[in-house]
Design a protein around this motif. Structure first.
Motif, PDB file in Angstrom:
ATOM      1  N   GLU A 125       0.816  -1.212   0.000  1.00 46.74           N
ATOM      2  CA  GLU A 125       0.000   0.000   0.000  1.00 46.74           C
ATOM      3  C   GLU A 125       0.859   1.275   0.000  1.00 46.74           C
ATOM      4  N   TYR A 126       2.120   1.131   0.393  1.00 43.48           N
ATOM      5  CA  TYR A 126       3.005   2.281   0.549  1.00 43.48           C
ATOM      6  C   TYR A 126       4.064   2.372  -0.545  1.00 43.48           C
ATOM      7  N   ILE A 127       3.861   1.643  -1.627  1.00 37.01           N
ATOM      8  CA  ILE A 127       4.854   1.637  -2.700  1.00 37.01           C
ATOM      9  C   ILE A 127       5.029   3.036  -3.291  1.00 37.01           C
ATOM     10  N   PHE A 128       3.972   3.841  -3.275  1.00 38.75           N
ATOM     11  CA  PHE A 128       4.071   5.207  -3.810  1.00 38.75           C
ATOM     12  C   PHE A 128       5.102   6.025  -3.037  1.00 38.75           C
ATOM     13  N   LEU A 129       5.192   5.835  -1.728  1.00 30.88           N
ATOM     14  CA  LEU A 129       6.166   6.565  -0.919  1.00 30.88           C
ATOM     15  C   LEU A 129       7.574   6.040  -1.201  1.00 30.88           C
ATOM     16  N   HIS A 130       7.704   4.734  -1.276  1.00 33.78           N
ATOM     17  CA  HIS A 130       9.011   4.140  -1.570  1.00 33.78           C
ATOM     18  C   HIS A 130       9.510   4.612  -2.937  1.00 33.78           C
ATOM     19  N   ASN A 131       8.623   4.605  -3.929  1.00 38.98           N
ATOM     20  CA  ASN A 131       8.996   5.057  -5.271  1.00 38.98           C
ATOM     21  C   ASN A 131       9.398   6.532  -5.275  1.00 38.98           C
ATOM     22  N   LEU A 132       8.676   7.352  -4.544  1.00 37.25           N
ATOM     23  CA  LEU A 132       8.989   8.777  -4.471  1.00 37.25           C
ATOM     24  C   LEU A 132      10.369   8.991  -3.847  1.00 37.25           C
ATOM     25  N   VAL A 133      10.649   8.301  -2.757  1.00 38.33           N
ATOM     26  CA  VAL A 133      11.953   8.445  -2.105  1.00 38.33           C
ATOM     27  C   VAL A 133      13.063   7.958  -3.028  1.00 38.33           C
ATOM     28  N   ASP A 134      12.834   6.823  -3.693  1.00 40.02           N
ATOM     29  CA  ASP A 134      13.829   6.325  -4.657  1.00 40.02           C
ATOM     30  C   ASP A 134      14.095   7.346  -5.757  1.00 40.02           C
ATOM     31  N   GLU A 135      13.030   7.949  -6.274  1.00 32.27           N
ATOM     32  CA  GLU A 135      13.177   8.973  -7.318  1.00 32.27           C
ATOM     33  C   GLU A 135      13.973  10.167  -6.801  1.00 32.27           C
ATOM     34  N   GLY A 136      13.696  10.591  -5.586  1.00 30.06           N
ATOM     35  CA  GLY A 136      14.407  11.722  -4.993  1.00 30.06           C
ATOM     36  C   GLY A 136      15.888  11.446  -4.826  1.00 30.06           C
ATOM     37  N   ILE A 137      16.214  10.219  -4.439  1.00 31.00           N
ATOM     38  CA  ILE A 137      17.623   9.832  -4.286  1.00 31.00           C
ATOM     39  C   ILE A 137      18.304   9.797  -5.650  1.00 31.00           C
ATOM     40  N   LYS A 138      17.664   9.137  -6.615  1.00 32.95           N
ATOM     41  CA  LYS A 138      18.252   9.001  -7.956  1.00 32.95           C
ATOM     42  C   LYS A 138      18.412  10.344  -8.653  1.00 32.95           C
TER      43      LYS A 138
END
Length: 192
Positions: A125-138
């Motif tokens: 359910e929280y994949i959107f947050l994980h994806n956002l953080v990954d995008e911010g790091i990348k």
């Protein structure tokens, strides 16, 4: 008939939420939950074969509600910082407005009664947050930390802000406290 079944299940979950947050897992019996829900204990076991099944179902439902609240209005935000801030604000507001659910998640997020299966399903359910953080790091928007650590710090920091708001007097400017909390977190994440 389906409405009546849903009503009983909902009544059981609401009663369990109230009692678990007030008395804890061990201090709450299924008989107390049934009585508070206005159903027979046998009815409770028709929906939830064990107390552990009940707590896992409740955890899944509450965490699902939280993830939906966190993502509310996210599509309207354009920058990484604005998206993260929106999720933060949604989370803090949800915690303040849903105190029992907030307390329940805090009490049981590390509980041995929550199964690995439930935890894994909830995290979807929280994949959107994980994806956002990954995008911010990348994209170099935030420091190259572990995404899991960033999310854990995000959640624990928001819990601190919610608890601060709930424990303060009514004259507190909740929006300012939420903003200050986000700025503390943001300054720890952003690349200088």
């Amino acid at each position: 008939m389906k409405e009546q079944i849903k009503d009983k299940r909902t009544a059981i979950l609401k009663a369990a939420l109230k009692l678990f947050t007030e008395r804890g897992f061990h201090g709450t019996s299924t008989a107390q939950i049934s009585k508070n829900a206005g159903v027979a204990t046998g009815t409770l076991f028709n929906y939830f074969p064990t107390k552990e099944d009940l707590i896992n179902s409740l955890y899944f439902e509450v965490k699902g509600n939280l993830s939906h609240a966190m993502g509310n209005g996210l599509e309207a935000e354009s920058t990484f910082q604005d998206k993260l801030k929106k999720i933060w604000s949604n989370l803090v507001n949800w915690g303040v407005e849903n105190q029992e659910e907030f307390l329940f998640v805090g009490q049981f997020c590390s509980s041995p009664y929550i199964t690995k299966f439930t935890r894994d399903e909830v995290m979807k359910e929280y994949i959107f947050l994980h994806n956002l953080v990954d995008e911010g790091i990348k994209a170099g928007k935030i420091r190259d930390f572990s995404a899991e650590l960033v999310i854990a710090m995000f959640y624990q920091s928001s819990r601190t802000v919610v608890n601060f708001i709930l424990d303060s007097d009514s004259s507190l400017d909740e929006n300012k406290v939420s903003e200050d909390g986000f700025q503390i977190l943001w300054r720890g994440l952003v690349k200088e």
